[in-house]
Design an enzyme around this catalytic site. Structure first.
Site, PDB file in Angstrom:
ATOM      1  N   TYR A 172      -5.635   5.020   7.282  1.00 34.97           N
ATOM      2  CA  TYR A 172      -5.357   3.609   7.565  1.00 34.97           C
ATOM      3  C   TYR A 172      -6.691   2.902   7.734  1.00 34.97           C
ATOM      4  CZ  TYR A 172      -4.049  -0.604  10.150  1.00 34.97           C
ATOM      5  OH  TYR A 172      -3.903  -1.905  10.550  1.00 34.97           O
ATOM      6  N   GLU A 189      -5.002  -5.320   5.955  1.00 33.78           N
ATOM      7  CA  GLU A 189      -4.473  -4.026   6.341  1.00 33.78           C
ATOM      8  C   GLU A 189      -4.254  -3.207   5.080  1.00 33.78           C
ATOM      9  OE1 GLU A 189      -1.511  -3.338   9.810  1.00 33.78           O
ATOM     10  OE2 GLU A 189      -0.333  -3.286   7.975  1.00 33.78           O
TER      11      GLU A 189
END
Lengths: 390, 290
Positions: A109, A198
């Protein structure tokens, strides 16, 4: 303002952030043509909506043949996709992104957001790619690395080292690739006045390369004026039609689930009014800030938008007149009731400059469904009672 | 006594000759604020509202001795204006303008801090010391002199709160609208400290809203440092997550920045938290009658 995954990836590509190759499609036929153009044997058909959780909702599917691309694109295009971020009403899928399949050996991530406490962008990274990052932050906060980057010095070598060692990446070549990736991401965050980026997941491929498999971006609305290319990516169909219409009249409107329409000047007081209605046993139907210039036209527009919602049983107009005098607002409200057919009780609380004169104006006008209130508590109580038919 | 500004404070206006700047400067002068001039590039040497206009803040400060600047320039020029004020030796900039890009404010604030300049705002109603000095756009008439300090992210809730406090017969020392943007200048913490040290202030009203964690930081600070009674209201208990509620900074991100977490933190710090802004006046009466 938010953009779609495929648009975020266009920006990534411009800055050298690697992504799988992909082409956007509006029809199943285009999807097939795109799959042919991309070549290969595996494709991913991805619904493009402004919400996370698309995979779990059935909006991201793997195709192992051209026929399957066509079948999946036909199913996904036009479907109403419900995810944990769309609300129960879901969102209509109007575009699918056809992307080449990727050889995934690891999922990470990586994101960049503004840290409001530190007042600078912070790079967030985790080895727990592909999971909901909120859940990771809640259950295993130690698995999230946060690296604040002071924009006056920009992304330095030490930021990169903190990142790769934090993620446990030991291969020097991989380290360099990921540092380059993160630096490019930080640069595009700054240069485009992004609010958040993101990438979940960021994948490591079999050949040791890193790629953005997903991409989400939001931008600072106040800075869009200097980014016409970003503004051009706006997808109006993703925005609430009433909210958009309201904004064209300088009104800030958000619809909620309740029964009492609210019209208030100032965002803080508008929220405070909703809270007070709730506290008194009612339910607010909306947030509506008419701004500093409440006049007949804006009030009329406000009534019109509030009354579009069939659940509304009463309207509470709560204005604290400052520089704008209450007597003028009272006249504005009276005019507005002539412009719009207001068929529910309207409770009006006007306080501040010239409030007494305003009360007089409302009393003299003697409109049957306009009820005057003396203060916030009184107005909220009357609105709650009116909505209950009392 | 009061905090930050009083009847002797010398104020200039950046964006002096513009529509908003002119209108509000005039209102401030009528209130009694010592406005000593203003800045509009290329209008230096002229007179406006009977006061001198300067091309630069530097000129204005050198000639008038102003220490505070009220800023009304358009959003895209806010950062430039704040940095100009800081470089010219202004000690407090009050930024009224709404809609300045976050990245600009980040840089401007860092520069201001380096130069020892405090900033209020942006996107705020300003600061007022009751019956002495108004630097901003609030209706002066509702702020009666008294002993309650007020700090608020929201403009109209500042008026609502001050009005109730005054109707209960207490009055205001100084009220500060700190603004609803993601990055703001002075925050609760610094202002709480000033009110704690101000002898005339006997109680403090603190009005917050969803988004960010300034109210939580304030709660920790109050627990350790504030002995005066504090009444707080947090707007947005009924606001949905992920939606920007009017102010650029008023947004619940994921599960962070909710009204509940802020109210809980403040309550744990001994603050009298009210669930409706309609209760602010009564709560002040209670804490001050103890």
């Amino acid at each position: 303002m938010n953009i779609h995954e495929y648009q975020a990836k266009q920006i990534f590509a411009k800055y050298g952030v690697p992504t799988p190759r992909g082409i956007i499609a509006n029809t199943p036929e285009q999807a097939v043509a795109n799959a042919h153009e991309l070549g290969g044997e595996v494709w991913v058909v991805k619904a493009q909506i402004h919400a996370g959780g698309r995979g779990l909702g059935g909006g991201v599917k793997l195709a192992r043949s051209i026929d399957e691309v066509k079948k999946l694109a036909s199913e996904i295009l036009g479907m109403t996709l419900v995810t944990h971020q769309t609300g129960p009403e879901g969102k209509l899928v109007q575009k699918v992104y056809i992307e080449e399949g990727a050889n995934i050996v690891d999922e990470l991530y990586l994101g960049v957001v503004l840290d409001r406490a530190k007042e600078m962008p912070v790079i967030m990274a985790s080895t727990e790619g592909g999971m909901d990052i909120e859940t990771v932050a809640h259950n295993t906060p130690e698995k999230i690395i946060k690296i604040a980057v002071d924009p006056s010095i920009g992304f330095q070598g030490f930021h990169g080292r903190e990142l790769v060692f934090g993620l446990g990446i030991t291969d020097p070549q991989e380290q360099n690739k990921l540092i380059k990736f993160a630096k490019a991401l930080y640069t595009l965050y700054i240069e485009n006045d992004a609010e958040m980026i993101e990438i979940n997941p960021l994948i490591k491929t079999g050949s040791g390369d890193f790629m953005a498999l997903d991409g989400k971006m939001g931008f600072d609305d106040s800075a869009l004026g200097r980014h016409p290319d970003i503004e051009a990516m706006r997808d109006i169909s993703e925005e609430d039609a009433d909210e958009r219409e309201a904004s064209q009249y300088g009104l800030s409107y958000i619809s909620l689930d309740g029964e009492i329409g609210c019209m208030v000047n100032g965002a803080g007081l508008a929220m405070g009014t909703m809270d007070t209605i709730n506290y008194m046993g009612g339910t607010p139907a909306n947030f509506l800030d008419v701004g500093g210039k409440a006049n007949a036209e804006t009030v009329a527009k406000g009534f019109e938008i509030i009354l579009k919602n069939p659940k509304v049983k009463a309207i509470f107009v709560n204005i604290f007149g400052g520089i704008v005098r209450c007597d003028r607002i009272a006249n504005g409200i009276l005019e507005a009731t002539k412009l719009v057919d207001v068929h529910v009780p309207v409770i009006v609380r006007l306080d501040g400059t010239n409030a007494i004169e305003a009360a007089e104006i409302l009393r003299n006008a003697n409109i049957p469904n306009v009820i005057a209130a003396t203060d916030l508590a009184d107005g909220a109580a009357k609105a709650v009672a009116a909505a209950k038919g009392e | 006594m009061s905090i930050l500004v009083n009847k002797d404070t010398k104020v200039i206006v950046q964006g002096f000759t513009g529509k908003e700047g002119s209108f509000h400067a005039e209102q401030c002068i009528a209130y009694g604020t010592k406005i000593v001039g203003g800045v509009t590039p290329n209008k230096g040497g002229q007179e406006h509202l009977g006061l001198p206009v300067f091309n630069t803040v530097k000129d204005a400060v050198e000639t008038t001795g102003a220490t505070v600047s009220m800023i009304f320039v358009p959003p895209a020029f806010v950062a430039d204006a704040v940095m100009e004020a800081a470089a010219a030796g202004i000690t407090l900039a009050v930024v009224i303008t709404e809609g300045a890009p976050v990245r600009d404010m980040q840089a401007a604030k860092a520069f201001a801090v380096k130069h020892g300049m405090m900033t209020i705002g942006p996107n705020c109603p300003g600061i007022i010391t009751a019956e002495e000095c108004k630097i901003g756009i609030m209706p002066g008439s509702i702020f009666k002199k008294g002993h309650v300090g007020l700090i608020s992210k929201s403009g109209t809730l500042t008026y609502e709160g001050a009005n109730q406090v005054c109707r209960e017969g207490f009055g205001i020392t100084t009220a500060v609208g700190i603004g609803g943007d993601p990055i703001i200048g002075l925050s609760y913490k610094q202002l709480l400290k000033m009110f704690q040290e101000d002898e005339d202030t006997h109680a403090i009203v603190m009005i917050g809203e969803i988004g960010g964690d300034l109210e939580i930081q304030a709660a920790h600070y109050i627990k350790e440092n504030i002995t005066k009674p504090v009444v707080a209201f947090i707007a947005g208990q009924t606001a949905p997550a992920g939606k920007r509620m009017g102010h650029a900074g008023a947004i619940i991100s994921g599960s962070a920045g909710t009204a509940k977490e802020k109210m809980d933190a403040l309550e744990a710090a001994g603050v009298r938290v009210v669930v409706s802004p309609a209760e602010i006046g009564k709560a002040i009466k209670e804490v001050l009658s103890k």
